[in-house]
Structure formats: C-alpha cells, structure tokens
Design an enzyme around this catalytic site. Structure first.
Site: not given
Ligand code: RTP
Length: 149
Positions: A11, A51, A114, A117, A128
């Site tokens: 990310k 998402y 965080n 992914h 994905e």
C-alpha cells in the site's frame, strides 16, 4: 507443485516508507516465485471493485483516500499454498493483533496504515489478479531453484 497464485499489494505507506524491498525479500525467501510486479497509481473505480465487499463500511472513505494517496506496488506470487501462507506473512489486519515477525507486526501501528494487502482466498486472488494485471503482464518461467523449493 501447486501453481496457486495470490495478489499482494504494498500500500502507499509501504512504498513511501521504503518497506517494499523487505516485503519482496520475505516472499522470495519463503520460497515463492514472483510472476508479476508493477508500481501503479490506483483509481477510484478499481478500488471500489477491489474492495466491493467493504463499500458500506464507515471506514470506506478513509480507506479510499489512503489507497489513492500514492503509488501501490502490485505483485503476484506463485507457489504451494501461497494464498494462506501470504496471509501468515502479512499478519493480522489490525497491527495491535499482528505478531512480531509478521510484516504488519514488524512495521505497522495502525489499521488504517497497515502497509500491505493480501488475497484472503483462492477465489479472491483470481478476481484481484485479473483486476490489477493484464494477462500479458504475468510471466511464466522456471526459476533456478525449481526442484529445491
Ligand atoms: P486487506 O484486504 O487490505 O488485505 O485487509 P484485510 O483483508 O486483512 O482486511 P479487510 O477487512 O478486507 O479490510 C481492508 C482494509 O481496510 C482497512 N480497514 N480499516 N475499522 C477500520 O478502520 C478498518 N477496517 C479495515 C485496512 O487497511 C484493511 O487492510
């Protein structure tokens, strides 16, 4: 040897903080084969698709702006049980619960930052990978270590 694949995205914070080489190293050292990699800026429609199950969550707008805040390193890894093993390498979603030794456990403090992914099932991985990569961007090859790992 399974040819299971997973989608792992570093990310924007993981890219900007320069943690991505360590992340690549951890997947490589574990024995996984890199078959796709690109630095990319996401757009809103891609993220809404990625998402899609989280769109009604209260944190969705901040998740969107976080994921749009800078480049993402999109990768595809191949190997035995790579989807489940990838989630183990990542650690729990909330860094408060992620164990030391995991990527989030070692580098993250906040659920909203965080770092990484990873696909949570073989089905999501397939979805994905096709969302983030064109077929011709994925590379088929026999690694030198083939036969050892
Ligand atoms: P990811 O998709 O990023 O690998 O994360 P995950 O499966 O472990 O967790 P998921 O529930 O799919 O959530 C996706 C991302 O949304 C952010 N999030 N924030 N309560 C919150 O503030 C909250 N909950 C989730 C995190 O960045 C999480 O990774």
């Amino acid at each position: 040897m399974s040819t299971e694949r997973t989608f792992i995205a570093v990310k924007p914070d993981g890219v900007q903080r320069g943690i991505f080489p360590e992340i690549l190293r951890r997947f490589q050292n574990k024995g996984f084969k890199l078959v796709g990699i690109k630095l990319t800026l996401a757009n809103e429609s891609l993220l809404r698709e990625h998402y899609s199950d989280l769109q009604s969550k209260p944190f969705f707008p901040s998740l969107l702006s976080y994921m749009l805040s800078g480049p993402i390193l999109a990768t595809v890894w191949e190997g035995k049980d790579v989807v489940k093993q990838g989630r183990v390498l990542l650690g729990a979603t909330n860094p408060l619960q992620s164990a030391p030794g995991t990527i989030r456990g070692d580098f993250a403090l906040d659920m909203g930052r965080n770092i990484i992914h990873g696909s949570d099932s073989v089905e999501s991985a397939e979805k994905e990978i096709s969302l983030w990569f064109k077929k011709e961007e994925l590379v088929e090859y026999k690694p030198t270590l083939h036969g050892w790992i």
